[in-house]
Design an enzyme around this catalytic site. Sequence first.
Site, PDB file in Angstrom:
ATOM      1  N   HIS A 237       0.876  -1.220  -0.282  1.00  0.00           N
ATOM      2  CA  HIS A 237       0.147  -0.202  -0.133  1.00  0.00           C
ATOM      3  C   HIS A 237       0.867   1.237   0.021  1.00  0.00           C
ATOM      4  O   HIS A 237       0.800   2.347  -0.861  1.00  0.00           O
ATOM      5  CB  HIS A 237      -0.954  -0.054   1.313  1.00  0.00           C
ATOM      6  CG  HIS A 237      -1.705   0.978   1.317  1.00  0.00           C
ATOM      7  ND1 HIS A 237      -2.915   1.734   0.311  1.00  0.00           N
ATOM      8  CD2 HIS A 237      -1.633   1.576   2.038  1.00  0.00           C
ATOM      9  CE1 HIS A 237      -3.274   3.093   1.180  1.00  0.00           C
ATOM     10  NE2 HIS A 237      -2.881   3.144   2.141  1.00  0.00           N
TER      11      HIS A 237
ATOM     12  N   HIS B  55       3.238   6.909   5.975  1.00  0.00           N
ATOM     13  CA  HIS B  55       1.615   7.046   6.323  1.00  0.00           C
ATOM     14  C   HIS B  55       0.818   6.645   6.609  1.00  0.00           C
ATOM     15  O   HIS B  55       0.384   7.248   7.997  1.00  0.00           O
ATOM     16  CB  HIS B  55       1.067   8.233   4.570  1.00  0.00           C
ATOM     17  CG  HIS B  55       0.340   6.868   4.255  1.00  0.00           C
ATOM     18  ND1 HIS B  55       1.184   6.298   3.555  1.00  0.00           N
ATOM     19  CD2 HIS B  55      -0.508   6.318   4.518  1.00  0.00           C
ATOM     20  CE1 HIS B  55      -0.071   5.833   3.056  1.00  0.00           C
ATOM     21  NE2 HIS B  55      -1.088   5.773   3.457  1.00  0.00           N
TER      22      HIS B  55
ATOM     23  N   GLU C 214      -0.697   5.140  12.646  1.00  0.00           N
ATOM     24  CA  GLU C 214      -1.102   4.970  12.414  1.00  0.00           C
ATOM     25  C   GLU C 214      -2.014   3.002  13.184  1.00  0.00           C
ATOM     26  O   GLU C 214      -3.265   2.574  14.355  1.00  0.00           O
ATOM     27  CB  GLU C 214      -2.351   4.976  11.956  1.00  0.00           C
ATOM     28  CG  GLU C 214      -3.736   5.267  12.291  1.00  0.00           C
ATOM     29  CD  GLU C 214      -4.722   5.678  10.920  1.00  0.00           C
ATOM     30  OE1 GLU C 214      -4.104   6.117   9.470  1.00  0.00           O
ATOM     31  OE2 GLU C 214      -5.709   5.534  10.887  1.00  0.00           O
ATOM     32  N   ASP C 215      -1.282   2.503  12.503  1.00  0.00           N
ATOM     33  CA  ASP C 215      -1.241   0.887  12.623  1.00  0.00           C
ATOM     34  C   ASP C 215      -0.077  -0.068  13.111  1.00  0.00           C
ATOM     35  O   ASP C 215      -0.197  -1.037  13.162  1.00  0.00           O
ATOM     36  CB  ASP C 215      -1.213   0.439  10.725  1.00  0.00           C
ATOM     37  CG  ASP C 215      -2.823   1.116  10.187  1.00  0.00           C
ATOM     38  OD1 ASP C 215      -3.349   1.803  11.200  1.00  0.00           O
ATOM     39  OD2 ASP C 215      -2.492   1.088   9.393  1.00  0.00           O
TER      40      ASP C 215
ATOM     41  N   ASP D 254      -3.742   8.276  -1.534  1.00  0.00           N
ATOM     42  CA  ASP D 254      -3.985   6.802   0.126  1.00  0.00           C
ATOM     43  C   ASP D 254      -5.280   6.489  -0.961  1.00  0.00           C
ATOM     44  O   ASP D 254      -5.853   5.850  -0.999  1.00  0.00           O
ATOM     45  CB  ASP D 254      -3.937   8.020   1.149  1.00  0.00           C
ATOM     46  CG  ASP D 254      -4.243   6.749   1.854  1.00  0.00           C
ATOM     47  OD1 ASP D 254      -3.757   5.241   2.042  1.00  0.00           O
ATOM     48  OD2 ASP D 254      -5.100   7.092   3.044  1.00  0.00           O
TER      49      ASP D 254
ATOM     50  N   ASP E 275     -21.252  16.750 -26.175  1.00  0.00           N
ATOM     51  CA  ASP E 275     -19.665  17.040 -26.144  1.00  0.00           C
ATOM     52  C   ASP E 275     -19.340  15.946 -25.377  1.00  0.00           C
ATOM     53  O   ASP E 275     -18.150  16.004 -23.877  1.00  0.00           O
ATOM     54  CB  ASP E 275     -19.680  18.307 -25.525  1.00  0.00           C
ATOM     55  CG  ASP E 275     -20.458  18.281 -24.158  1.00  0.00           C
ATOM     56  OD1 ASP E 275     -21.108  17.396 -23.776  1.00  0.00           O
ATOM     57  OD2 ASP E 275     -20.326  20.030 -23.478  1.00  0.00           O
TER      58      ASP E 275
END
Length: 709
Positions: free
Chosen positions: A53, A77, A81-82, A144, A264
């Site tokens: 990821h 990132h 958190e994880d 993300d 269009d």
Amino acid sequence: MPSIYDTQIENVISKLEATGQQVNSELIRRAYNFAADAHKNVYRRSGKPYIEHPVEVSLILSELKVDDITVAAALLHDVVEDTDVSGLEIKEKFGDTIYEIVNGVTKINEIYYDTFEEKQSENYRKLIISMIKDLRVIIIKFADRIHNMRTIKFMKPEKQKKIARETLDIYAPLAYRLGMYKIKNELEDRSFEILDPENYTLISTKIRDSHESMEAYISRITPIILNELEKKNIKASVSGRIKHLYSIYTKLTGRKKSFEEILDIIALRIVIPDDGDCYNILSIVHQLFMPIQGMFNDYIAAPKENGYQSLHTKVVFENKVIEIQIRTNKMHEVAEFGLAAHWRYKGSNNEDIHAIDEYITKLRNILQESFEATDPKEILEELKINLISGEIFVFTPKKDLITLPVGSTPVDFAYKIHENIGNRCIAAKRGGKIIPLSTQLENGDIIEIITSPKSSPSYNWLRFAKSSRARTSIKHFLRREEEYKTVKLGREIFTNEIAKYNLKIEKSIVQHVLKAFGFQAPEDFYKAVGNGEIRPNQFIRKISSFKKESLITRLVQKIIVKSPKNFVPEEHDKSVNIEYATCCHPLPGDSIVGHKTDDGKLIIHISNCSVVGSIDPSKLVNTNWDVDQNEDFEVSFKIAGEDRPNLLYEMIKVINSLEINLSSIEIKVENSIATGSFTGRVKNLNHFIKLRKKLFGIRGVLSIERFIQ
Ligand code: MN
């Protein structure tokens, strides 16, 4: 042997280097290795190692031409958190900037969308922007989200819907505002597929069916344009594309037209070098094909707020309408990548720097915040934005989003929910901990209000309440409370004053004063009494003119105890020398008692004279009146009345008319009330009562009191 992810990271590094910027490849590799270690033995729903990821996210970013810091932060990132890795560790190993960015992404991930409603989306978008201190945070968040949308089929259906809704309502519009069309389009189409699979399939099938004919159409028109430009020695690239599905869908639903009527769906794009003249190309196009009136848009002279620039026109070719967009390379980059496109121009010539500055100025206007960014080398570094300065966003325990002015407190929060909650709030909890009502709230706080039925707003609250809603409600409440107190006080004054005349509040009296002073409601009258607008003597006067007779009777009843009819002392001994007490000056008709003194006198007191209480009871004798009709007795009394000319004169006239001789008169005037103390001689109690009645008939007389000790 290098893993597939190791290879991808090298790929990312070379893509960044290809943009011409200095790339700290060591930093990127270090971030990658650190993340791979932290996410070790964790797998995604797809069954792939978790590290896939962040690596995919960094790949998406490398397409957007971001810097090395962005990529390193993107790799890290999800670490805080994880995994067990702390923010502090990131700070130590990768420095403040990367730490701040990772922290920013983590914070956005912590926003609750659980009870997210469509009408709230604008607030959520503002909340996200307000939380971002560095634009790289939102760029990572976009990447993300794109990767999560690409792999969304591994999620449970209801989770898919929720994420797609959030993406369509919050992230796609944000990408649009930042001018990142490529991201916006992908987010829209992927959300559309999840949220409305039927229409998605319908439109994509139709496009697939007509794809061949559209391709053929494009391949017929493109060479016509290219040839003409070549003749005029103009370099350009011409490409046709089918608009993205979601924009076709919104056109279908918005204009209520059928797929065949949407003209269009195809857009042709002519991109020329940065020094080219887009208007010249436009005139060439208009010479080749017939333009449709009113279908020309000049986004070069008037760029969109997100910085988008292009000329748009619609022309007819082979009886079909086609949209043609004309722009320079630079405009094209900006349209595709928005803010991230600036990388492309890092360190190029002065004109570019100027263009970037201009774009930044526009962005600044969109995002309502000023910042210093003149050196393009440090644009993103300097782009520390603190957007949406006026508002903060907090949550109820049920995760409803509440918008408040910056500096708001739990009191503002409580009033925003409901006036009754505000009026009854006594404390608040932030994240489960009790905080004072004066605490300033911060973005993302979860606030619970504690109420008490006994609690009410105080003047103190006005010192810290920020929102006009709360301030208005507090002031309103306090004013009402003040009024209530004044009314209560006025009623008390009124009750006490009329009690002096043995009166109680009753309908006829209240109605009389209301009418006399011109009030509708008793509360208004009491309020006027309570705040001193109406003084007691004023309402007593009104009542006395209305209830004159009974008022006098009541006064007399109160002051004078009824006396027996026979005036014969029980133990009348003619030899006893009778005197009248000078303390109470009894009048025939008063109930009396005799005091036998040691020197053989009998001193007559009024029964309830206060002096009687201090006399040895064995020396008291019951006594009744037996007096000569011609005798007269001393009496002292005090008259109070409104000071006015002739008042004394009228009093004396009354006194004279009853043949009462005065021995002393004393007049005082204070606060426009005249008080007269009189001493004179009357025949008996009835004589005095007659005098009192007559005196009360004088205008302005408020009270008459006989002196009895
Ligand atoms: Mn993620």
